[in-house]
Design a protein around this motif. Structure first.
Motif, PDB file in Angstrom:
ATOM      1  N   ARG A  40       7.896   0.960  -8.951  1.00 33.37           N
ATOM      2  CA  ARG A  40       6.538   1.489  -8.753  1.00 33.37           C
ATOM      3  C   ARG A  40       5.549   0.335  -8.846  1.00 33.37           C
ATOM      4  O   ARG A  40       5.820  -0.688  -9.492  1.00 33.37           O
ATOM      5  N   VAL A  71       2.070   1.696  -3.556  1.00 37.26           N
ATOM      6  CA  VAL A  71       0.955   2.199  -4.370  1.00 37.26           C
ATOM      7  C   VAL A  71       0.796   3.704  -4.161  1.00 37.26           C
ATOM      8  O   VAL A  71       0.608   4.466  -5.113  1.00 37.26           O
ATOM      9  N   ALA A  72       0.907   4.142  -2.913  1.00 37.08           N
ATOM     10  CA  ALA A  72       0.736   5.562  -2.588  1.00 37.08           C
ATOM     11  C   ALA A  72       1.814   6.439  -3.219  1.00 37.08           C
ATOM     12  O   ALA A  72       1.597   7.641  -3.420  1.00 37.08           O
ATOM     13  N   LYS A  73       2.953   5.873  -3.583  1.00 37.11           N
ATOM     14  CA  LYS A  73       4.036   6.640  -4.223  1.00 37.11           C
ATOM     15  C   LYS A  73       3.717   6.978  -5.676  1.00 37.11           C
ATOM     16  O   LYS A  73       4.372   7.830  -6.269  1.00 37.11           O
ATOM     17  N   GLY A  74       2.732   6.296  -6.263  1.00 30.47           N
ATOM     18  CA  GLY A  74       2.302   6.598  -7.621  1.00 30.47           C
ATOM     19  C   GLY A  74       3.335   6.282  -8.682  1.00 30.47           C
ATOM     20  O   GLY A  74       4.206   5.436  -8.499  1.00 30.47           O
ATOM     21  N   GLU A  75       3.244   7.007  -9.792  1.00 30.91           N
ATOM     22  CA  GLU A  75       4.119   6.772 -10.952  1.00 30.91           C
ATOM     23  C   GLU A  75       5.588   7.012 -10.647  1.00 30.91           C
ATOM     24  O   GLU A  75       6.457   6.400 -11.260  1.00 30.91           O
ATOM     25  N   CYS A 116      11.449   1.405 -12.433  1.00 28.77           N
ATOM     26  CA  CYS A 116      11.251   2.672 -13.145  1.00 28.77           C
ATOM     27  C   CYS A 116      12.519   3.525 -13.176  1.00 28.77           C
ATOM     28  O   CYS A 116      12.529   4.575 -13.811  1.00 28.77           O
ATOM     29  N   ARG A 128       0.177  -3.541 -10.350  1.00 29.43           N
ATOM     30  CA  ARG A 128      -1.167  -4.034 -10.017  1.00 29.43           C
ATOM     31  C   ARG A 128      -1.072  -5.019  -8.852  1.00 29.43           C
ATOM     32  O   ARG A 128      -0.087  -5.743  -8.715  1.00 29.43           O
ATOM     33  N   GLY A 188       7.214   6.196  -8.045  1.00 23.75           N
ATOM     34  CA  GLY A 188       7.790   5.036  -7.391  1.00 23.75           C
ATOM     35  C   GLY A 188       8.634   5.411  -6.196  1.00 23.75           C
ATOM     36  O   GLY A 188       8.527   6.510  -5.643  1.00 23.75           O
ATOM     37  N   GLU A 189       9.508   4.486  -5.811  1.00 25.34           N
ATOM     38  CA  GLU A 189      10.304   4.645  -4.598  1.00 25.34           C
ATOM     39  C   GLU A 189      11.631   3.920  -4.762  1.00 25.34           C
ATOM     40  O   GLU A 189      11.699   2.867  -5.400  1.00 25.34           O
ATOM     41  N   ASP A 223       0.824  -1.215   0.000  1.00 31.84           N
ATOM     42  CA  ASP A 223       0.000   0.000   0.000  1.00 31.84           C
ATOM     43  C   ASP A 223       0.854   1.260   0.000  1.00 31.84           C
ATOM     44  O   ASP A 223       0.493   2.267  -0.618  1.00 31.84           O
TER      45      ASP A 223
END
Length: 139
Positions: free
Chosen positions: A87, A19-23, A67, A90, A25-26, A16
């Protein structure tokens, strides 16, 4: 494209949270194992990997994508340590547990079974397809 598995303790960094980092990523930072680091150095943008919750849950919960290729890990000044950025792509419809992986003879040679402590692992095409099927997603 190569396939991988990224392990994270969900109480430290969960699906989660990714997911919150969006496009954007991290950074997949903090890895201090040479084999895991070398696995990240081999990754290319677009490579996919399973996101695995270790210790709590012990299950594959989703698919991530590289990414940004290997670069210096910002959590250390030591030049030996690199990381990639990933990132979320799904979630799995149904998480696949470690117990299920270990019970399936088709997965007996998977790194998740044979090298359980390694935090970044390669995944074969056959393993990828089977685990996607078990998780209810298209490979």
């Amino acid at each position: 494209m190569a396939k991988w598995l990224f392990k994270s303790e969900p109480n430290k960094f969960s699906w989660d949270m990714l997911v919150a980092k969006g496009e954007a990523g991290e950074e997949w930072d903090g890895v201090r194992n040479y084999l895991a680091r070398n696995n990240m150095r081999a990754m290319k943008v677009g490579d996919r990997g399973f996101f695995y919750h270790s210790n709590i849950g012990k299950e594959i919960v989703g698919i991530a994508e590289v990414c940004a290729e290997a670069h210096h890990d910002s959590t250390t000044e030591d030049p030996r340590w690199d990381c990639v950025d990933i990132r979320a792509v799904r979630p799995f419809v149904r998480p696949v547990t470690l117990a299920e992986v270990k019970a399936d003879p088709r997965l007996e040679n998977m790194s998740l079974v044979t090298s359980m402590r390694l935090s970044v692992q390669p995944v074969t095409e056959e393993e990828w397809k089977l685990l996607c099927e078990l998780g209810g997603v298209d490979p």
